[in-house]
Design an enzyme around this catalytic site. Structure first.
Site, mmCIF file in Angstrom:
data_model
loop_
_atom_site.group_PDB
_atom_site.id
_atom_site.type_symbol
_atom_site.label_atom_id
_atom_site.label_comp_id
_atom_site.label_asym_id
_atom_site.label_seq_id
_atom_site.Cartn_x
_atom_site.Cartn_y
_atom_site.Cartn_z
ATOM 1 N N ASP A 30 -36.575 38.983 -13.444
ATOM 2 C CA ASP A 30 -35.829 37.828 -13.679
ATOM 3 C C ASP A 30 -35.635 37.816 -15.071
ATOM 4 O O ASP A 30 -34.670 37.267 -15.559
ATOM 5 C CB ASP A 30 -36.702 36.955 -13.259
ATOM 6 C CG ASP A 30 -36.527 36.475 -11.776
ATOM 7 O OD1 ASP A 30 -35.519 36.649 -11.101
ATOM 8 O OD2 ASP A 30 -37.504 36.081 -10.963
ATOM 9 N N LYS A 54 -43.436 34.328 -5.330
ATOM 10 C CA LYS A 54 -43.543 35.107 -6.439
ATOM 11 C C LYS A 54 -44.732 35.220 -7.224
ATOM 12 O O LYS A 54 -45.560 36.223 -7.675
ATOM 13 C CB LYS A 54 -42.697 34.536 -7.494
ATOM 14 C CG LYS A 54 -41.176 34.816 -7.163
ATOM 15 C CD LYS A 54 -40.230 34.377 -8.494
ATOM 16 C CE LYS A 54 -38.598 34.822 -8.002
ATOM 17 N NZ LYS A 54 -37.819 34.425 -9.101
#
Length: 293
Positions: free
Chosen positions: A102, A66
């Protein structure tokens, strides 16, 4: 529209529920395509991005890529830049656009009428890893700036804390009440409106452990919400013990589903309906809790 090619990039990634989740989304939207788990080690990430990234319509990014993905995309959204991590990549012609869903996934199941109260009470966040940054950004964006991070190693947590304090400044919020501690002060713990576990403690197969001792759960205000980002098992030991004390709880499955729905909408333009979310949750819950388990 040609068949969509979607996926999730990680290492390891075979355990991911995302292929099952997005297949449900594709079927409900009557779209042709496939979503696959793509295992790429960190040392091979650069080669994969150069060779394969543009063959996809879009893809999710999970651990451990990420943060590294920031260096490979051409454009970065404000949320992804603030969090310092990309979990969704959109392929737009020759450009790769980096997003972070997220944050939206974490916030989606939270009761909006609690934000004002939590801004006064504050929140305790267990852990200062990658997930904690998305949690912090979501809470800060809703004015909750009294954030206490309960960590094992203050030195390791320092870079994340610097990022989070910068988030607060970018949102015109004070960072004075943002701190990392190895022992949570009683006043911060007892008054917390929200407690979030961002660590993998309690995740399968180590389901017998909890990140919080019973003695600490007993000190929480009865109105405190305990949110565990772990979704396998659905009812972690933390969730079970918090419920035993009469506390409200939230498991991590909704976050997985809502961040996936946000990614799907970015790739396809199709909004995932509430009915589809409920169907996806029921099917994933069944796979996490098979009969006789």
């Amino acid at each position: 529209m040609s068949d969509l090619r979607l996926g999730v990039l990680g290492h390891p990634v075979s355990h991911s529920l995302s292929p099952r989740l997005h297949q449900i989304f594709l079927e409900q939207a009557h779209l042709c395509g496939a979503y696959e788990a793509v295992d790429v080690s960190p040392e091979n990430l650069g080669n994969w991005m150069a060779r394969d990234a543009h063959t996809y319509t879009g893809f999710n990014v999970t651990l451990p890529h990420k943060v590294a993905m920031l260096a490979y995309v051409d454009r970065v959204s404000s949320a992804a830049r603030a969090v310092g991590a990309v979990n969704t990549v959109l392929v737009r012609g020759q450009e790769l656009h980096g997003e972070n869903t997220d944050v939206a996934g974490f916030m989606a199941p939270l009761p909006p009428d609690c934000f004002a109260r939590w801004s006064r009470q504050g929140a305790v966040i267990v852990g200062a890893g990658g997930a904690s940054r998305a949690v912090a950004y979501g809470l800060l964006s809703h004015g909750i700036h009294r954030l206490t991070f309960w960590v094992r190693d203050l030195q390791k947590a320092a870079p994340v804390m610097a990022t989070i304090k910068q988030m607060a400044h970018s949102l015109a919020l004070s960072s004075e009440a943002i701190m990392a501690v190895q022992t949570v002060p009683l006043e911060s713990w007892a008054s917390a409106g929200l407690v979030v576990n961002t660590t993998p403690v309690g995740m399968s197969p180590h389901i017998e452990v909890s990140p919080m001792p019973l003695s600490m759960l007993a000190q929480l205000d009865p109105q405190t919400l305990v949110y565990d980002l772990v979704y396998n098992p659905l009812e972690t030991r933390l969730i079970q013990e918090a419920r035993a004390f009469g506390l409200a709880t939230q498991d991590g499955l909704d976050m997985l589903i809502y961040q996936g729905a946000a990614s799907f909408a970015l790739w396809t333009g199709h909004h995932v309906s509430h009915e589809t979310v409920l169907k996806a949750k029921a099917l994933l819950m069944a796979s996490l809790n098979p009969p006789g388990a």
